[in-house]
Each structure stands twice: as C-alpha cells, then as structure tokens.
Design an enzyme around this catalytic site. Structure first.
Site, PDB file in Angstrom:
ATOM      1  N   TYR A 294     -13.110   0.659  13.755  1.00 55.38           N
ATOM      2  CA  TYR A 294     -11.695   0.975  13.483  1.00 55.38           C
ATOM      3  C   TYR A 294     -10.986   1.428  14.763  1.00 55.38           C
ATOM      4  O   TYR A 294      -9.889   0.964  15.087  1.00 55.38           O
ATOM      5  CB  TYR A 294     -11.647   2.067  12.418  1.00 55.38           C
TER       6      TYR A 294
ATOM      7  N   PRO B 235      -0.214   6.961  13.783  1.00 55.65           N
ATOM      8  CA  PRO B 235      -0.235   8.076  12.831  1.00 55.65           C
ATOM      9  C   PRO B 235      -1.564   8.821  12.892  1.00 55.65           C
ATOM     10  O   PRO B 235      -2.603   8.237  13.212  1.00 55.65           O
ATOM     11  CB  PRO B 235      -0.094   7.393  11.464  1.00 55.65           C
ATOM     12  N   GLY B 236      -1.487  10.079  12.556  1.00 55.03           N
ATOM     13  CA  GLY B 236      -2.702  10.854  12.324  1.00 55.03           C
ATOM     14  C   GLY B 236      -3.116  10.660  10.870  1.00 55.03           C
ATOM     15  O   GLY B 236      -2.946   9.577  10.307  1.00 55.03           O
TER      16      GLY B 236
ATOM     17  N   GLY C 141       0.841  -1.206   0.000  1.00 59.03           N
ATOM     18  CA  GLY C 141       0.000   0.000   0.000  1.00 59.03           C
ATOM     19  C   GLY C 141       0.871   1.248   0.000  1.00 59.03           C
ATOM     20  O   GLY C 141       2.109   1.171  -0.046  1.00 59.03           O
TER      21      GLY C 141
ATOM     22  N   GLY D 207     -18.090   7.722  13.586  1.00 64.03           N
ATOM     23  CA  GLY D 207     -18.228   6.804  12.447  1.00 64.03           C
ATOM     24  C   GLY D 207     -17.176   5.711  12.382  1.00 64.03           C
ATOM     25  O   GLY D 207     -17.094   4.980  11.395  1.00 64.03           O
TER      26      GLY D 207
ATOM     27  N   ILE E 138       1.474   3.611   2.366  1.00 66.05           N
ATOM     28  CA  ILE E 138       2.371   3.760   3.522  1.00 66.05           C
ATOM     29  C   ILE E 138       3.301   2.545   3.597  1.00 66.05           C
ATOM     30  O   ILE E 138       4.498   2.676   3.836  1.00 66.05           O
ATOM     31  CB  ILE E 138       1.550   3.941   4.819  1.00 66.05           C
TER      32      ILE E 138
ATOM     33  N   ASP F 145     -16.187   2.633   7.576  1.00 64.82           N
ATOM     34  CA  ASP F 145     -16.776   3.666   8.420  1.00 64.82           C
ATOM     35  C   ASP F 145     -18.305   3.682   8.330  1.00 64.82           C
ATOM     36  O   ASP F 145     -18.879   3.628   7.241  1.00 64.82           O
ATOM     37  CB  ASP F 145     -16.248   5.054   8.025  1.00 64.82           C
TER      38      ASP F 145
ATOM     39  N   ALA G 146      -1.027  -3.590   7.932  1.00 62.43           N
ATOM     40  CA  ALA G 146      -2.262  -3.863   7.188  1.00 62.43           C
ATOM     41  C   ALA G 146      -3.447  -3.273   7.949  1.00 62.43           C
ATOM     42  O   ALA G 146      -3.555  -3.448   9.163  1.00 62.43           O
ATOM     43  CB  ALA G 146      -2.452  -5.367   7.019  1.00 62.43           C
ATOM     44  N   GLY G 147      -4.308  -2.601   7.245  1.00 64.15           N
ATOM     45  CA  GLY G 147      -5.486  -2.033   7.923  1.00 64.15           C
ATOM     46  C   GLY G 147      -6.540  -1.619   6.922  1.00 64.15           C
ATOM     47  O   GLY G 147      -6.229  -1.261   5.785  1.00 64.15           O
TER      48      GLY G 147
HETATM   49  N1  CAA Z   1     -19.059  14.904  14.023  1.00 63.01           N
HETATM   50  C1  CAA Z   1     -20.329  15.164  14.434  1.00 63.01           C
HETATM   51  N2  CAA Z   1     -21.402  14.879  13.693  1.00 63.01           N
HETATM   52  C2  CAA Z   1     -21.222  14.319  12.495  1.00 63.01           C
HETATM   53  C3  CAA Z   1     -19.944  14.016  12.007  1.00 63.01           C
HETATM   54  C4  CAA Z   1     -18.845  14.355  12.822  1.00 63.01           C
HETATM   55  N3  CAA Z   1     -17.579  14.098  12.436  1.00 63.01           N
HETATM   56  N4  CAA Z   1     -20.071  13.448  10.788  1.00 63.01           N
HETATM   57  C5  CAA Z   1     -21.407  13.395  10.531  1.00 63.01           C
HETATM   58  N5  CAA Z   1     -22.083  13.929  11.551  1.00 63.01           N
HETATM   59  C6  CAA Z   1     -23.532  14.057  11.684  1.00 63.01           C
HETATM   60  C7  CAA Z   1     -24.163  14.678  10.468  1.00 63.01           C
HETATM   61  O1  CAA Z   1     -24.112  16.075  10.532  1.00 63.01           O
HETATM   62  C8  CAA Z   1     -25.588  14.163  10.573  1.00 63.01           C
HETATM   63  O2  CAA Z   1     -26.265  14.876  11.572  1.00 63.01           O
HETATM   64  P1  CAA Z   1     -27.881  15.019  11.547  1.00 63.01           P
HETATM   65  O3  CAA Z   1     -28.453  13.634  11.585  1.00 63.01           O
HETATM   66  O4  CAA Z   1     -28.187  15.811  12.773  1.00 63.01           O
HETATM   67  O5  CAA Z   1     -28.177  15.741  10.258  1.00 63.01           O
HETATM   68  C9  CAA Z   1     -25.370  12.769  11.084  1.00 63.01           C
HETATM   69  O6  CAA Z   1     -24.112  12.769  11.754  1.00 63.01           O
HETATM   70  C10 CAA Z   1     -25.306  11.789   9.930  1.00 63.01           C
HETATM   71  O7  CAA Z   1     -25.327  10.515  10.460  1.00 63.01           O
HETATM   72  P2  CAA Z   1     -25.263   9.304   9.460  1.00 63.01           P
HETATM   73  O8  CAA Z   1     -25.269   8.024  10.214  1.00 63.01           O
HETATM   74  O9  CAA Z   1     -26.328   9.445   8.392  1.00 63.01           O
HETATM   75  O10 CAA Z   1     -23.826   9.534   8.818  1.00 63.01           O
HETATM   76  P3  CAA Z   1     -23.393   9.343   7.328  1.00 63.01           P
HETATM   77  O11 CAA Z   1     -23.794   7.965   6.922  1.00 63.01           O
HETATM   78  O12 CAA Z   1     -23.800  10.478   6.501  1.00 63.01           O
HETATM   79  O13 CAA Z   1     -21.801   9.422   7.456  1.00 63.01           O
HETATM   80  C11 CAA Z   1     -19.626   8.656   8.150  1.00 63.01           C
HETATM   81  C12 CAA Z   1     -21.104   8.782   8.537  1.00 63.01           C
HETATM   82  C13 CAA Z   1     -19.496   7.739   6.917  1.00 63.01           C
HETATM   83  C14 CAA Z   1     -18.909   8.031   9.284  1.00 63.01           C
HETATM   84  C15 CAA Z   1     -19.078  10.044   7.814  1.00 63.01           C
HETATM   85  O14 CAA Z   1     -19.332  10.880   8.923  1.00 63.01           O
HETATM   86  C16 CAA Z   1     -17.568  10.027   7.557  1.00 63.01           C
HETATM   87  O15 CAA Z   1     -17.096   9.562   6.523  1.00 63.01           O
HETATM   88  N6  CAA Z   1     -16.831  10.562   8.526  1.00 63.01           N
HETATM   89  C17 CAA Z   1     -15.354  10.576   8.467  1.00 63.01           C
HETATM   90  C18 CAA Z   1     -14.837   9.397   9.223  1.00 63.01           C
HETATM   91  C19 CAA Z   1     -13.333   9.462   9.269  1.00 63.01           C
HETATM   92  O16 CAA Z   1     -12.712  10.442   9.650  1.00 63.01           O
HETATM   93  N7  CAA Z   1     -12.675   8.380   8.873  1.00 63.01           N
HETATM   94  C20 CAA Z   1     -11.242   8.349   8.890  1.00 63.01           C
HETATM   95  C21 CAA Z   1     -10.761   7.532   7.751  1.00 63.01           C
HETATM   96  S1  CAA Z   1      -9.006   7.660   7.555  1.00 63.01           S
HETATM   97  C22 CAA Z   1      -8.402   6.662   8.749  1.00 63.01           C
HETATM   98  O17 CAA Z   1      -9.083   6.005   9.455  1.00 63.01           O
HETATM   99  C23 CAA Z   1      -6.894   6.636   8.877  1.00 63.01           C
HETATM  100  C24 CAA Z   1      -6.464   6.985  10.234  1.00 63.01           C
HETATM  101  O18 CAA Z   1      -6.006   6.109  10.959  1.00 63.01           O
HETATM  102  C25 CAA Z   1      -6.482   8.369  10.686  1.00 63.01           C
END
Ligand code: CAA
Length: 248
Positions: free
Chosen positions: A155, A185-186, A13, A151, A15, A96, A91-92
């Site tokens: 994880y 990592p962030g 991958g 979300g 990283i 979400d 691996a990861g």
């Molecule tokens: N904080 C607070 N509220 C949030 C939010 C957040 N971060 N994200 C969404 N919401 C709220 C929305 O505003 C909405 O509110 P209302 O119902 O009041 O309108 C509600 O939550 C939506 O809920 P759903 O269940 O319908 O959410 P969704 O299906 O639209 O999306 C999600 C959920 C897919 C998790 C999406 O929020 C998302 O992709 N978030 C990012 C997650 C993330 O940061 N992942 C990191 C991946 S990278 C990684 O993991 C590597 C690493 O190690 C750092």
C-alpha cells in the site's frame, strides 16, 4: 453550475461519496466509478440515495485496475455525458500483511488497484484536457505513502508511487491549464480504518495530535477546492491532511 464533468474513481465508497457531494455542490456534473460486484457498487441504489440528498450523480461500473476496461468506460462517459475536465483518483484497497507473509498476489492487487489505475484513467483524459486548455487531476494518496507503515509495504509503495506520478504529470500539464495534485489523507473515519484490528487502531489514534480520526467531508472539501477554476496555480503539490500525525 460550471457544467464541468467530474469523474471520481472509488466514487461510491465512504470518502468517494462525500467527494461526489462536494463536487456536485460546486456545480459540476458528477460521475462516480465503482467496481462491479462489490457491496459499494449498486448503481441504482446509490443514484437514488443521492437524489434523496438533493443532487444528481451518475454511476458507471469499471474495474480501474484493468487498462482496457477503463479506457472503454471513460470514453463512453465522454460520449454520453461530455468531456472529462476533472478527474479524482480515489479508488484504493488494502491487503495488509508483514513482508514475510505478503503474497505476490497481495502485492499485485494493491499496486494494480491503487497505482496502475491512476495511469489508466489519466492516460484517457489528459490529452483532451490539454487540448481544451483546462483540467484538474486530483490523486488521493495516504500519509502511509509519505512515512511508511508496518504491514503495508504494498500500500505504501502504491501511494508513494502516486505522488511521483503526480509530479511528472503536473510538469506535462502545466503549460496547458491542467493541474495535477496529490492529497495525502491520514486516518479517516471509513470502513478501511474500521478493518484495522482494534488494538492497532487505538495505537494509531494515540499518534494523532489532534486526537481523532478525520472526517470524509474534510477530504472532500479539499478536493473541491483543488478542482476549482481559481486553484489553477496549485500544481504538483502533495497536500497533507492528517491531524498532525505526520508533519514535515
Ligand atoms: N509496529 C511494530 N510492531 C508491530 C506492529 C506495529 N505497528 N504491528 C504488529 N507488530 C508486531 C507484533 O507485535 C508481533 O511481534 P512479535 O513477533 O515480536 O510478537 C509481530 O509484529 C507480528 O507479526 P505478524 O506478521 O504475525 O503480524 P500480524 O499478521 O499479526 O499482523 C498486520 C500484521 C495485519 C499488518 C497488523 O499489524 C495490522 O493490521 N496493522 C495495522 C496496519 C495499518 O495501519 N493499516 C492501515 C489501514 S487504513 C489505511 O491504509 C488508510 C490510510 O491511507 C491511512
């Protein structure tokens, strides 16, 4: 050339490849594992690309979420290449979803790929490392395992679990020259981050005091540092590398 064999899960991958490059530059013999059938897992192409970059690394296909398959592949590597002295669990996957929507399948997939895999790989290599009196195990966790993330209950649980594993394994390995550490990592420039919807990504970027996402090479050089002979007094640590997104 240390000649030590280093195995990197998730090694092909974004990283993982950078980790392989840094370990090779440190003189280790590098083996990347990748999940057969995924776009990142085309062994001949990946090996050829590394050769073009000026170093050798091998690839073995392995589903590290599967205990028996992992035991078989790592044993084969030890026979064909040599005893594994350095293990990097990189691996990861993410699946979400908010808790009300998360399926048992999304939960299990993430726990298996991210956490069961760390047990399966370590289980194979730690005995030999202890017998030989040297080993480096480096587990890649996440800032989201330290602070939680909307979300990401699956994880974050897997990544927090990794550090519990690290601390226990570190205690077992300490008297036998085997160090075990976590890197957290962030948000790093990688396809995993690019898969986060743009509106969420922009909010995350705003939370990072350094004002940018990290680079894969910034993780890789920390891995190579921990893998070094001279890093033998660092064990059981969880080292953050997150641009200041989570401090404390
Ligand atoms: N904080 C607070 N509220 C949030 C939010 C957040 N971060 N994200 C969404 N919401 C709220 C929305 O505003 C909405 O509110 P209302 O119902 O009041 O309108 C509600 O939550 C939506 O809920 P759903 O269940 O319908 O959410 P969704 O299906 O639209 O999306 C999600 C959920 C897919 C998790 C999406 O929020 C998302 O992709 N978030 C990012 C997650 C993330 O940061 N992942 C990191 C991946 S990278 C990684 O993991 C590597 C690493 O190690 C750092």
């Amino acid at each position: 050339m240390t000649g030590r064999v280093a195995v990197v899960t998730g090694g092909t991958g974004t990283i993982g490849t950078e980790i392989c490059k840094h370990l090779a530059a440190a003189g280790h013999r590098v083996v990347a594992l990748c999940l057969p059938g995924t776009p990142d897992c085309v062994p001949e192409d990946w090996e050829a690309a590394r050769k073009r970059e000026g170093y050798e690394a091998k690839v073995y296909g392995c589903d590290v979420a599967n205990f028996d398959e992992t035991a078989e592949v790592l044993s084969r590597i030890e026979t064909e290449i040599g005893p594994i002295d350095i293990l990097v669990n990189a691996a990861g996957i993410t699946r979400d979803a908010t808790l009300r929507k998360m399926t048992p399948e999304q939960w299990r997939q993430v726990i298996s790929a991210n956490l069961d895999s760390v047990f399966s790989t370590t289980h194979v290599v730690i005995g030999g490392m202890m017998d030989r009196g040297f080993g480096r195990i480096i587990n890649i966790s996440s800032v989201n395992g330290q602070k939680g993330q909307f979300g990401q209950a699956n994880y974050a649980a897997s990544k927090a679990g990794i550090h519990g594993f690290t601390m226990s394994a570190a205690r077992e390995g300490a008297r036998k020259g085997v160090t075990v550490n976590t890197i957290s990592p962030g948000y790093i420039e990688s396809p995993m981050i690019m898969a986060v919807p743009e509106e969420h990504r922009a909010k995350i970027l705003a939370e990072i005091p350094i004002g940018r996402f990290g680079k894969p090479s910034e993780i890789a050089r920390l891995v190579a540092f921990l893998a070094a002979e001279e890093s033998g007094f660092i064990t059981g640590a969880d080292i953050s590398i997150n641009g200041g997104q989570h401090i404390g």
